[in-house]
Write an enzyme that holds these catalytic residues in place. Structure first.
Site, mmCIF file in Angstrom:
data_model
loop_
_atom_site.group_PDB
_atom_site.id
_atom_site.type_symbol
_atom_site.label_atom_id
_atom_site.label_comp_id
_atom_site.label_asym_id
_atom_site.label_seq_id
_atom_site.Cartn_x
_atom_site.Cartn_y
_atom_site.Cartn_z
ATOM 1 N N LEU A 500 9.803 -2.766 1.363
ATOM 2 C CA LEU A 500 10.353 -2.458 0.041
ATOM 3 C C LEU A 500 9.550 -1.375 -0.652
ATOM 4 C CD1 LEU A 500 10.975 -6.111 -1.182
ATOM 5 C CD2 LEU A 500 12.714 -4.457 -0.524
ATOM 6 N N GLY A 502 5.203 0.471 -1.059
ATOM 7 C CA GLY A 502 3.770 0.402 -0.769
ATOM 8 C C GLY A 502 3.016 0.679 -2.040
ATOM 9 N N GLY A 503 1.738 0.448 -2.022
ATOM 10 C CA GLY A 503 0.955 0.711 -3.227
ATOM 11 C C GLY A 503 -0.504 0.692 -2.902
ATOM 12 N N GLY A 504 -1.306 0.735 -3.965
ATOM 13 C CA GLY A 504 -2.742 0.768 -3.774
ATOM 14 C C GLY A 504 -3.269 -0.485 -3.088
ATOM 15 N N PHE A 505 -2.550 -1.590 -3.206
ATOM 16 C CA PHE A 505 -3.106 -2.843 -2.711
ATOM 17 C C PHE A 505 -2.508 -3.257 -1.368
ATOM 18 C CE2 PHE A 505 -3.293 -3.057 -7.361
ATOM 19 C CZ PHE A 505 -4.650 -3.131 -7.517
ATOM 20 N N GLY A 506 -1.411 -2.660 -0.995
ATOM 21 C CA GLY A 506 -0.794 -3.043 0.265
ATOM 22 C C GLY A 506 0.712 -2.884 0.203
ATOM 23 N N VAL A 508 4.814 -3.948 0.639
ATOM 24 C CA VAL A 508 5.647 -5.076 0.252
ATOM 25 C C VAL A 508 6.871 -5.136 1.164
ATOM 26 C CG1 VAL A 508 6.911 -6.159 -1.633
ATOM 27 C CG2 VAL A 508 4.934 -4.730 -2.129
ATOM 28 N N ASP A 616 -3.259 -0.599 -13.598
ATOM 29 C CA ASP A 616 -2.441 0.330 -12.806
ATOM 30 C C ASP A 616 -0.999 0.328 -13.311
ATOM 31 O OD1 ASP A 616 -1.959 2.234 -10.911
ATOM 32 O OD2 ASP A 616 -1.760 0.839 -9.245
#
Ligand code: NAG
Ligand code: NAG
Ligand code: NAG
Ligand code: NAG
Ligand code: NAG
Ligand code: NAG
Ligand code: NAG
Ligand code: NAG
Ligand code: NAG
Ligand code: NAG
Ligand code: NAG
Ligand code: NAG
Length: 821
Positions: A500, A502-506, A508, A616
């Protein structure tokens, strides 16, 4: 020193003692006969820096060094310069630093000079050495402050302080470069250095072993380095590159002298900028390059493999073992790995004459020191390797055979987004590979593997069906948080196949539970916390429930596999609707979205037991449910990821536009940092375009500044609206949101409203007056290639239409957010 040994001078001892005490208690100068040894130090006039002997890190060895570190204002021992980095002293009480014939010299226990300023001094006994408050240790004429003979800033070690230079003297060819420590316990010269191009261009390189370059800043264009635009002058720092007939150098300064900032060439092969956070008493990693650890050339040494997805990053190839365990434990991988079993060429006897075999390493980033040849088949390439005693590996692809006859350096596991990589075959002694035939083994492996997968899938479904009840009741942590098994999550997400975002933490992924509930599954990266702490944090996040916050349903924590399970939001994230959407978000919806986000954040900041700062806020982190009700996502993760959050931040190039100035200047972060990001996002909600998007035509305007000036001048406020809305909006509401946005992005956090106040303003309970244009934004206006842009032309069409509703003058007199009478 002789003073202490001569019995005739003993009466003088007490006289001298007060003088010596002064020296250790804050004198910043060494002059005449004074010596420095043992635990005595000199401290710069303002107390910022200390010079003396130190023992690095947690070292159990008795190696001591003469160096400079931060004074009491920085409570974590942090060395910035080392004199004798390659020649340690074991007993500092019998070593001494003193002036000798105009030079500063360091004598070791046996009275041998092991370090000196090495000057052909002419003013032998009128020199003094002063510890300056900038961190510069200066040897100068006693009577003339500007007659500097030698300074530590000209001889940096691994740290570059504000005011220091990195560059080169064109006449003497002396260079200033940063060289990493060998490891955290040994300041000896390590492998990595940052230096100006020795060939004379204005580029800076990070080199390994002073030869191999793996990162470059790109040339200086007068304002920035072309490849590293973030190393630029901002309202916090002034970077400048100077080049003239005598010298060329790069230097920087910090406008606010109370901020401690430093660049280091780290043992990891990365340059890092850190700023001291006085409140949390730690160094905040603000910026680093190269961003990916495995971009550092040959970090893991010979026959080591670097992988972004493992911690530690370095491992040995199959069939190899660590050469120096003690060095690896200090994160110094340069010694690399060695074969567990010698190849047949090297040891025919113990191999019983068995032919060496190959082990396939898939999706590899290949080492670059290969020999290339054209061969018609994989088998021919393989035997070319076998027939060469020094061949360690081969790779074959479409008629092209590569063999490696030297140590394998810089082997990497291709990262997720990096494509498939190549396959390299590593040569190993036959005894390292048990099966008789590689081919057979692979085939068996595949068959066993797929049977296994089918079995596992079957089992998994059984497990998940049976678990459904028990999961909810027995494994619920607090509230209704569910503890999932990783393999169950693999099944419900079809092995993490539908991404779905992505982002700084991982990343989805979408998943469907057996009861048809759709979920969003976030695989966390780089979690540094222990199991217990992780569960505590997760259960805290799980208790936070608000209509404008994405609900955490459950989690999974199995070793390094950390996953969070959320409600699925069918309308995705706000950015897709604002910037890429086919259907235009109407003004009413936008206003409700702004209000909803404000409510969610106000809840996080003010209503939870512990104030949670999101850190964020950006359109990507605002999700929309089926009714376009906004839900803030990813809250609480900054804390979860802990210290590593700063690392995450520095890898988010794009999000810098939402970062409050205090992130950059390094002071402690409060909830007002979220207010700033929220304000930046409001401008995007109004304009329907990124603040940071650059237009094709030359005319560039910074949207928030421009909007603020429109507001200030009382001009047609609808002209700043997203043109897709065709001016269909409530003027009062647009005005209100513009003003709130502008107040939110004030430089000084004291001037920004709280999220609670923002909610009240948007709900109409508080009146808001015209805001001043933030000073830092005025700076941005003059710097065309900056992070945040807006074009005037895109709205010029509508700005020609004069609005008849503009009311700034009457509002100007009220305070920023005063209650309605
Ligand atoms: C330095 O030492 C010599 C003898 O060792 C002494 O005569 C002289 O006064 C000392 N100078 C200072 C500045 O202490
Ligand atoms: C400095 O060293 C002396 C003798 O070696 C010792 O007595 C003293 O406690 C030390 N002072 C500090 C502050 O460590
Ligand atoms: C020293 O040891 C402590 C406790 O083991 C650790 O927290 C700290 O990070 C270590 N410091 C260094 C520089 O390795
Ligand atoms: C002092 O330095 C000299 C030269 O480097 C060395 O030979 C000697 O062993 C050192 N003395 C001690 C006690 O380390
Ligand atoms: C010092 O003098 C020597 C001999 O006179 C000379 O070779 C050397 O280059 C000089 N060093 C400096 C730093 O000027
Ligand atoms: C300077 O040094 C010379 C010899 O090295 C000595 O004779 C003279 O007294 C010294 N001057 C001072 C001011 O200490
Ligand atoms: C010493 O520090 C002051 C500020 O504390 C600075 O202005 C000056 O340039 C520094 N001098 C040297 C030689 O670094
Ligand atoms: C101090 O030294 C500087 C640089 O060497 C020189 O220009 C200046 O004239 C000197 N000042 C005095 C008072 O000697
Ligand atoms: C400098 O130039 C030489 C010759 O052109 C080249 O071989 C070398 O790689 C260059 N060095 C760097 C650091 O670019
Ligand atoms: C670094 O280079 C030197 C020669 O310049 C070489 O002897 C040494 O082995 C190299 N070190 C590594 C780790 O590559
Ligand atoms: C930035 O530093 C340079 C060189 O140190 C200086 O010339 C310039 O005036 C500084 N700029 C500002 C805005 O302070
Ligand atoms: C290696 O050993 C095998 C049997 O142990 C022997 O037949 C063969 O000749 C040896 N080869 C070499 C090159 O010594």
């Amino acid at each position: 020193m002789d003073v202490w040994k001569n019995p005739l001078l003993v009466p003088c001892f007490f006289l001298c003692f007060s003088f010596q005490t002064n020296l250790s208690l804050g004198g910043d100068t060494i002059s005449g006969n004074q010596t420095l040894s043992g635990n005595r130090t000199i401290v710069s006039a303002g107390g910022n820096f200390v010079l003396g002997f130190f023992k690095p890190g947690n070292s159990s060895r008795s190696n001591h060094y003469l160096g400079i570190w931060y004074g009491e204002k920085v409570s974590v021992q942090t060395e910035v310069w080392v004199a004798n980095r390659n020649d340690p002293i074991s007993d500092p009480s019998s070593a001494e630093l003193k002036l000798l014939d105009g030079n500063l010299v360091l004598l070791n226990e046996s009275r041998v000079i092991i370090w000196s300023t090495n000057l052909n001094s002419t003013v032998s006994n009128s020199t003094i050495a002063v510890m300056n408050d900038t961190g510069n240790f200066v040897l100068r004429d006693a009577s003339n402050e500007s007659k500097i003979l030698w300074q530590s800033f000209d001889h940096p070690t691994h740290t570059w302080l504000p005011g220091g230079k990195l560059g080169r003297n064109k006449k003497t060819h002396v260079t200033q470069l940063m060289t990493s420590w060998k490891n955290s316990e040994d300041p000896a010269e390590g492998l990595f250095s940052l230096e100006e191009d020795p060939n004379g261009t204005s580029q800076y390189f990070i080199l390994r072993n002073r030869t191999k370059s793996f990162w470059t800043s790109g040339p200086w264009n007068g304002q920035i380095f072309s490849l590293e635009p973030e190393m630029r002058t901002t309202y916090a720092y002034n970077f400048s590159y100077v080049s003239n007939d005598d010298e060329s150098y790069f230097t920087y300064s910090v406008y606010d002298p109370t901020i401690f900032s430093r660049f280091i060439m780290d043992t990891s092969g990365q340059i890092k900028q850190l700023t001291w956070l006085p409140n949390s008493k730690e160094w905040n990693l603000f910026w680093s390059q190269p961003r990916q650890q495995c971009e550092v050339y040959a970090l893991c040494g010979a026959f080591g493999v670097c992988s972004e997805n493992s911690l530690p990053f370095c491992n040995c190839l199959y069939g190899f073992e660590v050469k120096s365990q003690s060095e690896w434990e200090l994160n110094d991988y340069s010694s690399g790995c060695k074969r567990k079993t010698l190849l047949r060429c090297e040891n025919n006897a113990s191999s019983n004459g068995a032919e060496d075999k190959f082990w396939a390493f898939f999706s590899a980033g290949l080492p670059d020191n290969s020999l290339e040849m054209s061969l018609e088949s994989d088998a021919a390439c393989k035997s070319a390797c076998l027939n060469n005693c020094s061949c360690n590996a081969y790779a074959y692809s479409g008629g092209n055979c590569s063999i490696w006859t030297e140590d394998l350096l810089n082997l990497r596991q291709a990262a997720d987004g990096e494509g498939t990589g190549s396959t390299i075959y590593i040569r190993l002694a036959a005894s390292e590979l048990l099966s008789k035939s590689n081919g057979k083994k692979t085939v068996i492996g595949v068959v066993v593997g797929s049977v296994g997968v089918i079995l596992l899938l079957g089992l998994g479904f059984l497990v998940i069906w049976r678990r459904r009840r028990s999961v909810v009741s027995a494994k619920a942590v607090k509230g209704s948080l569910m503890a999932f098994l990783y393999k169950d999550l693999q099944i419900v997400t079809k092995n993490f196949s539908e991404k779905l975002g992505g982002g700084g933490f991982g990343s989805v992924f979408k998943g469907t539970l057996p009861d048809s509930t759709v979920i969003a599954v976030k695989k966390l990266e780089s979690i540094s916390q222990g199991e217990k702490q992780f569960r505590t944090e997760v259960s805290t996040i799980g208790t936070i429930q608000h209509v404008n916050l994405v609900r955490l349903r459950g989690f999974c924590s199995e070793g390094t596999k950390k996953v969070l399970v959320y409600d699925y939001m069918p309308n995705g994230s706000l950015d897709t609707h604002l910037f890429h959407g086919k259907e235009v978000l109407g003004w009413k919806t936008r206003f409700q979205i702004a209000l909803g986000i404000a409510r969610g954040l106000a809840y996080l900041h003010e209503k939870c037991r512990d104030c949670i700062i999101h850190c964020d806020i950006k359109p990507e982190n605002i999700l929309l449910d089926a009714d376009f009700c906004p839900k803030v996502a990813d809250f609480g993760l900054a804390k979860l990821v802990g210290r590593d959050f700063s690392r995450v931040l520095t890898t988010m190039r794009g999000t810098r536009g939402y970062l409050a100035p205090e992130w950059i200047s390094g002071v402690a972060i409060t909830a007002k940092a979220d207010v700033y990001s929220f304000g930046m996002m409001l401008f995007e909600l109004i304009s329907g375009r990124r603040n940071s998007k650059q237009s094709e035509d030359g005319k560039i305007r910074f949207f928030p500044t421009w909007a603020a000036s429109k507001l200030d001048a009382g001009e047609d406020i609808l002209s700043i609206l997203d043109s897709k809305l065709e001016r269909n909006a409530d003027v009062e509401e647009v005005m209100k949101i513009c003003r709130v946005a502008c107040w939110c992005i004030q430089d000084d956090e004291i001037h920004r409203p709280t999220m609670g106040q923002v909610v009240q303003i948007l709900e109409g309970l508080l009146e808001v007056n015209a805001p001043p244009i933030p000073r830092s934004l005025q700076v941005y206006v003059d710097t065309p290639e900056d992070i945040i842009f807006f074009t005037e032309s895109s709205t010029s069409q509508s700005s020609k239409v004069q609005s008849n509703v503009s009311t700034p003058s009457q509002a100007k007199s009220t305070t920023s957010a005063s209650a309605k009478p």
